[in-house]
Design a protein around this motif. Structure first.
Motif, PDB file in Angstrom:
ATOM      1  N   PHE A 216       0.862  -1.183   0.000  1.00 27.89           N
ATOM      2  CA  PHE A 216       0.000   0.000   0.000  1.00 27.89           C
ATOM      3  C   PHE A 216       0.895   1.227   0.000  1.00 27.89           C
ATOM      4  O   PHE A 216       2.116   1.112   0.147  1.00 27.89           O
ATOM      5  N   SER A 217       0.298   2.384  -0.215  1.00 28.39           N
ATOM      6  CA  SER A 217       1.089   3.620  -0.237  1.00 28.39           C
ATOM      7  C   SER A 217       0.363   4.723   0.513  1.00 28.39           C
ATOM      8  O   SER A 217      -0.836   4.626   0.776  1.00 28.39           O
ATOM      9  N   THR A 218       1.123   5.741   0.860  1.00 28.26           N
ATOM     10  CA  THR A 218       0.532   6.955   1.424  1.00 28.26           C
ATOM     11  C   THR A 218       1.044   8.116   0.566  1.00 28.26           C
ATOM     12  O   THR A 218       1.939   7.925  -0.256  1.00 28.26           O
TER      13      THR A 218
ATOM     14  N   ASP B 254       6.392   7.522  11.626  1.00 24.66           N
ATOM     15  CA  ASP B 254       5.632   6.271  11.747  1.00 24.66           C
ATOM     16  C   ASP B 254       4.912   5.920  10.444  1.00 24.66           C
ATOM     17  O   ASP B 254       4.742   4.755  10.111  1.00 24.66           O
ATOM     18  N   GLN B 255       4.470   6.952   9.730  1.00 18.19           N
ATOM     19  CA  GLN B 255       3.791   6.705   8.451  1.00 18.19           C
ATOM     20  C   GLN B 255       4.788   6.174   7.420  1.00 18.19           C
ATOM     21  O   GLN B 255       4.486   5.237   6.673  1.00 18.19           O
ATOM     22  N   PHE B 256       5.983   6.775   7.395  1.00 16.98           N
ATOM     23  CA  PHE B 256       7.046   6.282   6.504  1.00 16.98           C
ATOM     24  C   PHE B 256       7.344   4.819   6.829  1.00 16.98           C
ATOM     25  O   PHE B 256       7.390   3.950   5.957  1.00 16.98           O
ATOM     26  N   ARG B 257       7.496   4.547   8.136  1.00 23.27           N
ATOM     27  CA  ARG B 257       7.833   3.171   8.560  1.00 23.27           C
ATOM     28  C   ARG B 257       6.742   2.178   8.174  1.00 23.27           C
ATOM     29  O   ARG B 257       7.022   1.042   7.816  1.00 23.27           O
ATOM     30  N   SER B 258       5.477   2.601   8.237  1.00 21.41           N
ATOM     31  CA  SER B 258       4.387   1.649   7.975  1.00 21.41           C
ATOM     32  C   SER B 258       4.421   1.176   6.521  1.00 21.41           C
ATOM     33  O   SER B 258       4.120   0.016   6.237  1.00 21.41           O
ATOM     34  N   VAL B 259       4.778   2.068   5.607  1.00 18.92           N
ATOM     35  CA  VAL B 259       4.853   1.679   4.192  1.00 18.92           C
ATOM     36  C   VAL B 259       6.061   0.759   3.964  1.00 18.92           C
ATOM     37  O   VAL B 259       5.958  -0.273   3.294  1.00 18.92           O
ATOM     38  N   ILE B 260       7.199   1.127   4.556  1.00 17.65           N
ATOM     39  CA  ILE B 260       8.402   0.279   4.432  1.00 17.65           C
ATOM     40  C   ILE B 260       8.117  -1.095   5.029  1.00 17.65           C
ATOM     41  O   ILE B 260       8.554  -2.127   4.500  1.00 17.65           O
ATOM     42  N   ASP B 261       7.372  -1.115   6.120  1.00 20.03           N
ATOM     43  CA  ASP B 261       7.120  -2.374   6.825  1.00 20.03           C
ATOM     44  C   ASP B 261       6.346  -3.357   5.940  1.00 20.03           C
ATOM     45  O   ASP B 261       6.667  -4.545   5.898  1.00 20.03           O
ATOM     46  N   VAL B 262       5.343  -2.888   5.244  1.00 19.97           N
ATOM     47  CA  VAL B 262       4.571  -3.787   4.378  1.00 19.97           C
ATOM     48  C   VAL B 262       5.317  -4.036   3.060  1.00 19.97           C
ATOM     49  O   VAL B 262       5.517  -5.185   2.644  1.00 19.97           O
ATOM     50  N   CYS B 263       5.740  -2.969   2.400  1.00 15.05           N
ATOM     51  CA  CYS B 263       6.232  -3.101   1.013  1.00 15.05           C
ATOM     52  C   CYS B 263       7.658  -3.652   0.930  1.00 15.05           C
ATOM     53  O   CYS B 263       8.007  -4.273  -0.076  1.00 15.05           O
ATOM     54  N   LEU B 264       8.481  -3.415   1.950  1.00 18.26           N
ATOM     55  CA  LEU B 264       9.859  -3.931   1.879  1.00 18.26           C
ATOM     56  C   LEU B 264      10.105  -5.030   2.915  1.00 18.26           C
ATOM     57  O   LEU B 264      10.465  -6.155   2.557  1.00 18.26           O
ATOM     58  N   ASN B 265       9.865  -4.722   4.201  1.00 21.43           N
ATOM     59  CA  ASN B 265      10.084  -5.758   5.222  1.00 21.43           C
ATOM     60  C   ASN B 265       9.152  -6.951   4.976  1.00 21.43           C
ATOM     61  O   ASN B 265       9.566  -8.108   5.106  1.00 21.43           O
ATOM     62  N   GLY B 266       7.909  -6.663   4.625  1.00 20.07           N
ATOM     63  CA  GLY B 266       6.943  -7.732   4.357  1.00 20.07           C
ATOM     64  C   GLY B 266       7.374  -8.577   3.168  1.00 20.07           C
ATOM     65  O   GLY B 266       7.291  -9.810   3.195  1.00 20.07           O
TER      66      GLY B 266
ATOM     67  N   ALA C  93       7.757   9.241  -1.030  1.00 18.52           N
ATOM     68  CA  ALA C  93       9.123   8.857  -0.647  1.00 18.52           C
ATOM     69  C   ALA C  93       9.185   7.441  -0.094  1.00 18.52           C
ATOM     70  O   ALA C  93      10.074   6.656  -0.453  1.00 18.52           O
ATOM     71  N   ALA C  94       8.252   7.097   0.788  1.00 18.24           N
ATOM     72  CA  ALA C  94       8.313   5.775   1.423  1.00 18.24           C
ATOM     73  C   ALA C  94       8.075   4.684   0.388  1.00 18.24           C
ATOM     74  O   ALA C  94       8.818   3.693   0.326  1.00 18.24           O
ATOM     75  N   TYR C  95       7.063   4.861  -0.423  1.00 19.56           N
ATOM     76  CA  TYR C  95       6.710   3.834  -1.420  1.00 19.56           C
ATOM     77  C   TYR C  95       7.847   3.673  -2.436  1.00 19.56           C
ATOM     78  O   TYR C  95       8.251   2.543  -2.746  1.00 19.56           O
ATOM     79  N   CYS C  96       8.368   4.788  -2.950  1.00 15.07           N
ATOM     80  CA  CYS C  96       9.461   4.708  -3.937  1.00 15.07           C
ATOM     81  C   CYS C  96      10.673   4.013  -3.323  1.00 15.07           C
ATOM     82  O   CYS C  96      11.304   3.154  -3.962  1.00 15.07           O
ATOM     83  N   SER C  97      11.000   4.368  -2.070  1.00 18.79           N
ATOM     84  CA  SER C  97      12.164   3.766  -1.413  1.00 18.79           C
ATOM     85  C   SER C  97      11.949   2.277  -1.192  1.00 18.79           C
ATOM     86  O   SER C  97      12.856   1.458  -1.415  1.00 18.79           O
ATOM     87  N   ALA C  98      10.750   1.911  -0.737  1.00 14.37           N
ATOM     88  CA  ALA C  98      10.467   0.496  -0.473  1.00 14.37           C
ATOM     89  C   ALA C  98      10.540  -0.317  -1.760  1.00 14.37           C
ATOM     90  O   ALA C  98      11.118  -1.412  -1.784  1.00 14.37           O
ATOM     91  N   LYS C  99       9.967   0.194  -2.832  1.00 15.81           N
ATOM     92  CA  LYS C  99       9.942  -0.576  -4.078  1.00 15.81           C
ATOM     93  C   LYS C  99      11.340  -0.643  -4.712  1.00 15.81           C
ATOM     94  O   LYS C  99      11.685  -1.664  -5.327  1.00 15.81           O
ATOM     95  N   ALA C 100      12.137   0.412  -4.560  1.00 12.34           N
ATOM     96  CA  ALA C 100      13.525   0.335  -5.038  1.00 12.34           C
ATOM     97  C   ALA C 100      14.262  -0.754  -4.264  1.00 12.34           C
ATOM     98  O   ALA C 100      15.023  -1.540  -4.837  1.00 12.34           O
ATOM     99  N   GLY C 101      14.007  -0.823  -2.958  1.00 13.31           N
ATOM    100  CA  GLY C 101      14.618  -1.873  -2.132  1.00 13.31           C
ATOM    101  C   GLY C 101      14.153  -3.250  -2.567  1.00 13.31           C
ATOM    102  O   GLY C 101      14.945  -4.195  -2.646  1.00 13.31           O
ATOM    103  N   LEU C 102      12.875  -3.374  -2.880  1.00 15.69           N
ATOM    104  CA  LEU C 102      12.324  -4.672  -3.299  1.00 15.69           C
ATOM    105  C   LEU C 102      12.944  -5.128  -4.626  1.00 15.69           C
ATOM    106  O   LEU C 102      13.211  -6.319  -4.815  1.00 15.69           O
TER     107      LEU C 102
END
Ligand code: NAP
Length: 251
Positions: free
Chosen positions: A83-85, A95-107, A141-150
């Motif tokens: 998901f994204s914000t 916390d909002q940044f972390r929540s996106v990283i948590d699902v999209c990258l850590n998950g 920022a969070a979504y782009c960073s998470a997906k680049a990590g993925l």
């Protein structure tokens, strides 16, 4: 030939649901796994006999472990939870940044960890990255960073799992009409600007992505690939969602 078994994580909605349908049509038995357990159960029932459902939270390692232990050995895993914000960096609570990283990258990492343990030899994992892994978007920022990590996680996993013949790939969709993008699609100008910046001249539908997922699951000599599938938008630029929102008077 023996039956092939698959888990689709995030399979109750959008791209995951289209992928589950494509796999079932191709002869896989599918575990539809999702945070939305009732939605997953309804989707599995729609697929019919032999298919099943599970509730899972990809941010919770114990929950993912239980899912994979319950499914036994599988031949294909599709990792779709996400998901994204939206909000500028200076306004975004950590916390909002972390929540996106948590699902999209850590998950995605936790799903890859258990896929690596439970996939059969010569099995395959496909994750859903994004155009935003390579194309920055204001306010994401969070979504782009998470997906680049993925996208990079996909390549590391491809190297690590290769000794057992397991292939690891990702698709990187552009703007696809799903419940996730319903809000952005309602902002005047966003979809239009996306389409202007494609070569093919339309936004995506979940079936466009499911077709690519099935291809990546089956292509025997393909691993470590992040496949852009976006109508050609990676050659141009991403819509200015924040700019369109500001015209509406919101952020
Ligand atoms: P969607 O329709 O909202 O589906 C995502 C599914 O993931 C939902 O069923 C959601 O459940 C589930 N989910 C969310 N958090 C979860 C968690 N912690 N554990 C397990 N499941 C969870 O969205 P979609 O558009 O199909 O997105 C699928 C994937 O494609 C995502 O990774 C997304 O980032 C990626 N993607 C989408 C687009 C696009 O334009 N749509 C473009 C590029 C990439 P709930 O509904 O209960 O939250």
């Amino acid at each position: 030939m023996s039956q092939s078994h698959a888990i689709v994580v995030g399979g109750a909605s959008g791209i995951g649901w289209a992928s589950a349908q494509a796999l079932a049509a191709d002869g896989y038995t599918v575990v539809v796994a999702d945070l939305n357990g009732d939605g997953a159960a309804a989707r599995a029932a729609e697929l019919g006999d032999g298919h099943s459902a599970a509730q899972v939270d990809v941010t919770d390692e114990a929950s993912v472990a239980t899912l994979f232990e319950g499914a036994g050995t599988v031949d294909a895993v599709v990792s779709c939870a996400g998901f994204s914000t939206i909000g500028l960096i200076v306004d975004t609570p950590v916390d909002q940044f972390r929540s996106v990283i948590d699902v999209c990258l850590n998950g995605a990492f936790i799903v890859a960890k258990y896929a690596g343990r439970h996939l059969s030899d010569n099995g395959a994992l496909v994750s859903i990255s994004s155009l935003n892994a390579r194309q920055p978007a204001l306010g994401m920022a969070a979504y782009c960073s998470a997906k680049a990590g993925l996208s990079m996680l996909t390549q590391v996993a491809a190297l690590e799992f290769a000794s057992r013949g397991i292939r690891v790939n990702a698709v990187a969709p552009g703007f696809v009409h799903t419940p996730l993008t319903e809000g952005a699609a309602l902002v005047p100008g966003v979809v239009e600007e996306y389409i202007e910046n494609t070569a093919i001249g339309r936004a995506g539908v979940p079936e466009d992505i499911a077709e690519a997922v099935l291809f990546l699951l089956k292509a025997p000599w393909l691993t470590g690939e992040v496949l852009d599938i976006n109508g050609g938008a990676h050659m141009k630029r991403y819509p200015d969602i924040i700019g369109h929102l500001m015209k509406l008077g919101g952020t």
